[in-house]
Design a protein around this motif. Sequence first.
Motif, mmCIF file in Angstrom:
data_model
loop_
_atom_site.group_PDB
_atom_site.id
_atom_site.type_symbol
_atom_site.label_atom_id
_atom_site.label_comp_id
_atom_site.label_asym_id
_atom_site.label_seq_id
_atom_site.Cartn_x
_atom_site.Cartn_y
_atom_site.Cartn_z
ATOM 1 N N LYS A 1 89.718 45.667 -14.042
ATOM 2 C CA LYS A 1 90.692 45.994 -15.072
ATOM 3 C C LYS A 1 92.111 45.780 -14.546
ATOM 4 O O LYS A 1 93.028 45.517 -15.303
ATOM 5 N N LYS A 2 92.281 45.922 -13.221
ATOM 6 C CA LYS A 2 93.614 45.782 -12.637
ATOM 7 C C LYS A 2 93.980 44.330 -12.398
ATOM 8 O O LYS A 2 95.096 44.025 -12.053
ATOM 9 N N MET A 3 93.016 43.426 -12.495
ATOM 10 C CA MET A 3 93.292 42.021 -12.192
ATOM 11 C C MET A 3 93.879 41.317 -13.410
ATOM 12 O O MET A 3 93.467 41.580 -14.530
ATOM 13 N N ASN A 4 94.809 40.393 -13.155
ATOM 14 C CA ASN A 4 95.308 39.596 -14.266
ATOM 15 C C ASN A 4 94.467 38.320 -14.388
ATOM 16 O O ASN A 4 93.535 38.096 -13.624
ATOM 17 N N GLN B 1 93.780 41.272 -21.564
ATOM 18 C CA GLN B 1 93.823 42.728 -21.400
ATOM 19 C C GLN B 1 94.524 43.389 -22.578
ATOM 20 O O GLN B 1 94.285 44.531 -22.897
ATOM 21 N N SER B 2 95.437 42.649 -23.174
ATOM 22 C CA SER B 2 96.188 43.178 -24.306
ATOM 23 C C SER B 2 96.501 41.993 -25.229
ATOM 24 O O SER B 2 96.632 40.868 -24.754
ATOM 25 N N ARG C 1 99.119 41.059 -26.554
ATOM 26 C CA ARG C 1 100.412 40.419 -26.263
ATOM 27 C C ARG C 1 100.534 39.999 -24.798
ATOM 28 O O ARG C 1 101.621 39.665 -24.342
ATOM 29 N N GLU C 2 99.426 40.070 -24.082
ATOM 30 C CA GLU C 2 99.463 39.756 -22.648
ATOM 31 C C GLU C 2 99.925 38.317 -22.400
ATOM 32 O O GLU C 2 99.429 37.388 -23.036
ATOM 33 N N VAL C 3 100.862 38.152 -21.472
ATOM 34 C CA VAL C 3 101.309 36.798 -21.122
ATOM 35 C C VAL C 3 100.301 36.184 -20.149
ATOM 36 O O VAL C 3 99.646 36.895 -19.393
ATOM 37 N N GLU C 4 100.205 34.852 -20.193
ATOM 38 C CA GLU C 4 99.208 34.198 -19.331
ATOM 39 C C GLU C 4 99.673 34.138 -17.878
ATOM 40 O O GLU C 4 98.907 34.420 -16.968
#
Lengths: 76, 154
Positions: free
Chosen positions: B6-9, B71-72, B74-77
Amino acid sequence: MAGGTGMENNQLKNQIRRLRFENGEMTQQQLADKAGVTRQTIIAIEAGKYSPSLTLAFRIARTFGVRVEDVFEYVG
Amino acid sequence: MAGEAKKMNRAQKTVLCNLVIVLLTLAMLAYVLFQFFVLKKIPEGLAGRFLPPVVLILLGGSLLVWALKRQSPREVETDERDKLIANRAATTFLISAWIVFPAISVIPRFILGDNGCITAWLLPLINVGALIIIMMVYSIAILIQYGWGDRNGK
């Protein structure tokens, strides 16, 4: 604020954690979405493991509605 | 693992995914070579022949779906830190290429001697092996810079 990762000895202190809680207990993900970065970058900045670029520092400060020096402090 | 994941992008997850797929491919290759050269038998039936690649494709596909899931909404790549880490890893990639390719070219000489011979089909295999090593170095360089999932960063 040259933008560094990981292992350097960071001399940039920040108030992001306090400001998040003062702004309605904003989550790291919400701040990341508003600043246009990933949550991991916010985690790294908050922990002092990454020095953001000047642009990102201003974006974070603008998200909280404060000046950039209210968020970041250089401890020389 | 779920907490760490969950903490990883996305960049971290993609690199971890690459690393796992490469390792799985190597394990499958070792299994096939073991069957051919040690047990000296060719797998029989459709299941015996196609099960390992099907398992690899299913596992690889699942990992890719996990890596690309946001993750969200609006998450940016990628952001400035991801780009910085990718640039540093690219430098590591080039440096390791400069070390691994010459090293791998010299190894046959030490094994076979000055006048030894190897069959031509081994040369591309050696180069692919070198490329796999360099790709693994690249992936590990990225994961190390992220701090293996930013476990200390919260």
